[in-house]
Motif scaffolding. Sequence first.
Motif, short mmCIF file in Angstrom:
data_model
loop_
_atom_site.label_atom_id
_atom_site.label_comp_id
_atom_site.label_asym_id
_atom_site.label_seq_id
_atom_site.Cartn_x
_atom_site.Cartn_y
_atom_site.Cartn_z
N PHE A 103 -5.40 7.61 -0.14
CA PHE A 103 -4.54 6.82 0.74
C PHE A 103 -3.93 5.64 0.02
CE2 PHE A 103 -5.79 9.50 3.72
CZ PHE A 103 -6.52 9.09 4.82
N TYR A 104 -4.56 5.21 -1.03
CA TYR A 104 -4.19 3.93 -1.61
C TYR A 104 -3.28 4.11 -2.81
CZ TYR A 104 -7.84 2.19 1.40
OH TYR A 104 -8.60 1.87 2.49
N LEU B 53 -14.56 14.12 0.97
CA LEU B 53 -14.00 13.17 1.94
C LEU B 53 -13.77 11.81 1.31
CD1 LEU B 53 -15.65 13.68 5.42
CD2 LEU B 53 -13.24 13.46 4.91
N ILE B 54 -14.77 11.34 0.59
CA ILE B 54 -14.61 10.01 -0.02
C ILE B 54 -13.49 10.05 -1.06
CG2 ILE B 54 -15.77 8.17 -1.25
CD1 ILE B 54 -17.08 8.41 1.24
N MET C 211 0.81 -1.22 0.00
CA MET C 211 0.00 0.00 0.00
C MET C 211 0.83 1.26 0.00
SD MET C 211 -3.55 0.03 1.79
CE MET C 211 -3.50 -0.81 3.32
N VAL D 46 -4.80 0.46 -6.81
CA VAL D 46 -6.15 0.45 -6.25
C VAL D 46 -7.04 1.44 -6.99
CG1 VAL D 46 -7.50 0.85 -4.19
CG2 VAL D 46 -5.30 -0.26 -4.02
N ILE E 51 -11.81 10.48 9.82
CA ILE E 51 -12.73 10.54 8.69
C ILE E 51 -14.11 10.07 9.08
CG2 ILE E 51 -13.25 9.52 6.47
CD1 ILE E 51 -10.40 9.55 5.83
N THR F 277 -4.09 15.90 2.60
CA THR F 277 -4.75 16.42 3.79
C THR F 277 -4.81 17.94 3.78
OG1 THR F 277 -3.68 14.56 4.87
CG2 THR F 277 -4.88 16.10 6.26
N TYR G 129 -10.95 11.92 -0.87
CA TYR G 129 -9.74 11.97 -0.04
C TYR G 129 -9.32 10.58 0.41
CZ TYR G 129 -7.08 13.06 4.23
OH TYR G 129 -6.14 13.12 5.22
N VAL G 130 -10.33 9.77 0.77
CA VAL G 130 -10.02 8.42 1.21
C VAL G 130 -9.27 7.66 0.14
CG1 VAL G 130 -11.07 6.18 1.72
CG2 VAL G 130 -11.90 8.21 2.86
N LEU G 131 -9.64 7.90 -1.10
CA LEU G 131 -8.99 7.15 -2.18
C LEU G 131 -7.53 7.52 -2.30
CD1 LEU G 131 -9.55 5.07 -4.30
CD2 LEU G 131 -10.02 6.88 -5.91
N ARG H 95 0.20 11.85 1.19
CA ARG H 95 -0.91 11.97 2.12
C ARG H 95 -1.00 13.35 2.73
NH1 ARG H 95 -0.86 6.40 5.43
NH2 ARG H 95 -0.93 5.06 3.60
N ARG I 176 -6.30 8.14 11.44
CA ARG I 176 -6.82 8.90 10.31
C ARG I 176 -8.20 8.41 9.93
NH1 ARG I 176 -2.31 9.59 7.24
NH2 ARG I 176 -2.11 11.82 7.28
N ILE J 44 -13.97 0.74 -2.70
CA ILE J 44 -12.57 1.14 -2.54
C ILE J 44 -11.87 0.13 -1.63
CG2 ILE J 44 -11.02 2.87 -1.61
CD1 ILE J 44 -12.96 4.98 -2.33
N CYS K 202 -11.23 -3.12 -3.40
CA CYS K 202 -10.19 -3.05 -4.41
C CYS K 202 -8.81 -2.95 -3.79
CB CYS K 202 -10.42 -1.86 -5.34
SG CYS K 202 -11.78 -2.12 -6.47
#
Lengths: 381, 537, 378
Positions: free
Chosen positions: A146-147, A139-140, A1, A151, C11, A322, A142-144, A318, C7, B467, B470
């Motif tokens: 991280f990967y 936000l969602i 990751m 991914v 969220i 942020t 943003y979550v992506l 990251r 983190r 997500i 995946c």
Amino acid sequence: MTNKDPRQEISPRQSASIIASTMIGAGVLTLPRTVAEYAKQSGWFAVILGMIIAMAGVSIMTLLSNKFPRQNIIEYSQEILGSRKYKAVGRWLSYPLLLPILGYWCVVTVLASRLFGEVVVTAVLPATPLEVIISTMLLIAYVLTFYSVEVVARVNELLLPLIVVPVLLISLSSYQHARLYHLFPLRYDVDWSDLFMGAFSAFSFPFLGFEVLLLFAKYSRHPSVLLRDHVAAVALPGFIYTLIAVAGMAVFGVDELKRLMWPTYELVKVTKVPGLILERVESAFIGVWVAAVFTTTANIYYAICMFIREMLGMKGHRIIATILLPLFYWISLRPPNIQALINYLTYSGCAGGIAILVIPTLLLGVSYLRKKGGKGAAHDA
Amino acid sequence: MFRRIGKKPPYKKIQLQQAVERKREQSMDTLKDRNLTASLDENLQTMKEILGHSSDFVVREFQISQDGVNAAIMFIDGLANSTLIDQFILKALMIDTGKEIDANHIIQYIEKQHIPINEVAESGQLHKTVGAVLAGDTVLFVEGSEKALFLNTKGWEKRGIEEPRTESVVRGPRSGFSESLRTNTSQIRIQLKDPSLVVKNMVIGKRGNTNVAVIYIKDLANPQLIEEVESRLKAINVDAVIDSGYIEQLIEDHHWSPFPTIQNTERPDKVSANLLEGRVVILSDGSPFALIAPAVFTQFYQSPEDYYERFLIATLVRFIRILSMFFAILLPSLYIAFSSFHPEMIPSRLEIAMAAGRSTVPFPSIIEALLMELTMEILREASVRLPGPIGQTIGIVGALVVGQAAVEAGIVSPIMVIVVALTTIGSFASPSYSAAIALRMLRFPMMVAAGAFGLYGIMLFLILIIIHLCSLESFGVPYMTPITPYNRQDNRDTFVRFPLFQLKRRPSFLNPQFQYRAVRNAQEGMKDDQQGSQTGN
Amino acid sequence: MLRRALRMAIIIGLLLLTATGCWDQRELEERAIVLAIGIDVSEEKPGQIQLSFQVPIPLKIAGAAGGGGGDGDVVHILKGTGRTVLEAYDEIQKQVNQQVFFGHTRVLALSEEIAKQGLERITDPFHRGPQIRRLLWPLVVKGRAIDLLTSNPELEQIPTVYLLTMIENGVQLRMIPEITLGGLYVRKSSKSEELFLNYFEAFEKKMEWEGIVVFKDDKMVGQLSTLQTSIFMQLWNGKSNFYVTFPYDEKEEDLVTLLIQTDKVEKKISREQGVVKAKLHIFAEADLSGKPFPGSFAGQEAIRKLEQATETYLEERAKEIIASLQNEYQSDIIGLGSEIKAYYPEIWDEIKDTDYFKQLDIEVSYELKLRRLGMLSF
């Protein structure tokens, strides 16, 4: 990751999915009206022309990326413009050239989320505050970030059919209300300049998004077949957009179409799916459209983070992500009303469209002149 | 900075404490350095010190037949088969042995000529001796020999081969694994009489010393995969492996994820099929559940039955399973979203009827849904504990009765009962219990998301799940293969199941050493043979 | 590891914060579902608009859990007055304990008065509002619109459902023209065709379709009877099924009835000597449905004679309609303007700013084929 895992690879199909799903986004909803404003009832043809422009853009970018496999645009633009001895020259020359693209991306991410929020607030969740809708979407996305890139590629590959199939079905079933005569006359009161204006306006917002390949192509497993896949990836949204433009025009006619704020959404409202459990499909359409806007927003957000990471030479993005999150949120709330929003979108779309076409062409040209980079198609993994 | 928040002792301190404890512990490790001596009495003394505290530890001293050499056997009563000991050890040594034997070579002599026991080993190390006794062997000490002889006399009560309780099929073999490792491996051997089938043994567990078998087909499975599995098994540490679930949790890739990345099964036919595709299987003694690695998402709605039935039926049944998976996770949330946020999506007449049904209900629909779903989960847990037919009945009848009573009391609306019933039944349709649980659990946060934002909330949460899915990998294989990264060949067996003779290749994401299966149907075969004979062979 | 968990926690915390509102959540029984809207001129306050809503009472509807089989009214009528539609709506919302919900509104009834005064000031809020469906049926009601909302034929539990099925049935049978709210918007904003709406008359226990109402710009100027509407539908898009009864062979008592099924209309526009000519040729098939007088229609000659008689009859009626549309109403509801604009844009360019419809030379001809005589042989 990790983000800089050297073994990250994207298949050509995934690369195409990223391009296609980034393109299908917030622009879907206003498309029929924006082209009708210039090209009247032949607006759908302007969409096809816009698609051709986009294909040209994609091809230039793919060729450019193929000449410098395993490198993203930051890396190879330094190489193209700079000299081997003084690395700094490359950087100083290339960064100002690339910054417009970065700026355009930031603006688009933000304005697209705002547009998305406006539609949801108007038509789906009227009492929910706009801020909440925008912030959840950001936000969602943003979550992506991280990967890893893999991914991101997988998510896009998975979501693309989920987006495309319902949109196709809905736009096809809306034809039951189409009136053929709304589409005519074909060329009588519209001349080529109108068509090109329409094409460019189609290109500027709904069609943009493919330029993220400038950053993602670095991870491609088979650069040599990319051109074919990327052009196909542009053809898919192009086809869908054309269908929608035709449907919108045929069902509403030019005069009514110009009055509608979100013609595609209205198109869905008119669609009757006979006999099924759902009487009105527009909420289902909104669900699908959330996924479409998500892929657009998240992909460009990711690309921005990669971009800044490369420019500053950092290892992970990251922190960048942020920092950008509250910034984007703040910017998205700047436009005071929806008309202002559309104006900003139009201007930035124009500027962005020009930048997207001009800058890679420039780089490609210079790279040929200075004989930088590989042979392109001959270079493979 | 973050560490101060939890006030947990830093890792180094834990390590120190562990080291200290290790020294004081009297587990098998501490015996590692000690050896047996040539004196029978000393050995007896040592063994009695170590194991003499238990009443099932038996020591039988005797003399080897006419030589009069002192010897002793030790075993654990209950683990060792008394008949074998009496007939083939004591009788053989005490009665049937003749000649004079030299003390030094006595062990080898006995081993080769006088003990009709099929599996023997010898060792001079103390910890191996103790280990052998605890494993059910009988250990033979002879005066004058530094080595002891381990005789395989394992024989204890075990459960016979029964139908697997968690995975029943309509068509297909009905035998399931039991708790005995050897019986389990034998069931696999029956189906795969291939010399390349490797059963490698490992001992895992500091106090349990459980036998764990790693099984694979040597020239099919990817060597990197085999190595990864073995190194992970070697790297873990646990007190005892009471069930393979311990191993699963310690070697899996993503412990935080609700989705399992290692499969488990009670069925030997499933294991064999997976071995043939190039996967690696882990069996642990004492557990009827085998672990299969790597695992991908699509396996969790596939059942071995899919391959025994013909392809049209199998495909349709798979669609039903996929549909029910969607029901299980989405239905209650859709109900909440539609009735609270988007009632225009419901047909007008139905909406009026629903409004009429809900008019007596005091709660908002999200509370109503959560309440009913929680009740269903409680009922389900309860029905697992109750024995046999009572459990099943309580599950179904209880739900209906509770639902009906709740409707009549005006606590829930009738539509809610239907939704809950469909959801529950939907979650039963998934063949893999672990995956079904994941979906069951996920519908609760999805209901909350639906209660906050309606359809938008459902979509957001769905995107989050996607997500997450995946990003999962199982032993290097992306979890969502072959949906993404898309592979056309592998997709012949994901949603649809192509006819058997068209499934010509093994899943490419496992990188097997041989890509093509041996599969050919009669028509192709006869045509090939004809052509072969025509072109002259 | 810990950092990542933290983190994630941030969220999820932020997301949960947003969930504390559930701003848009509103239970089904907390909404007053408006099934039909009626717009009248206010009688108490002249110059103002009276809005009426038909709202079902869920408890009274049979099929509800522990209730139903209504005695008394299953629906409730809410009324409000205001200077504009939205003001009147505001007044109604103040009377109700639930939030008024238009997602299931199927019918918009306008009184003749309102229609004559002009639709512009009525339709804008419906156009702008997100909840109103474009597939809703707008109608003009003879007399007061509220009468349509209060009428209860008692064949269905909810009167709006009765009305709705009546219209949908009629549209499917091609007896009633399909003009929805969406169609209203399109026609109203178009410069090449005019609006028409279905016309209903409401009694206490009866609702009746009376044809269509013709608009010029956005004001109602006239109406067409049911037979005239059917023929208009033939001229419009060639899709029309209806029964026609007329005297055969000039004998007033011999009334023959045929079922006409129209499939196609060919519209040809041409320009001759400065005049724009429109030729409409209608292709139709007929079945003999009733011949309550002696005489046989067997044999090709008899059939041909009947066909011609029908054609003549229909042509005459069509001419009447066109005459009134052109001269009396001056309203192009047939959509010839759109036809010209689409396929003959040069002609359209010249005539578009004029009163072109009045000056069109419209010819109508029929081609009728009598296919069957029903279950009898002659």
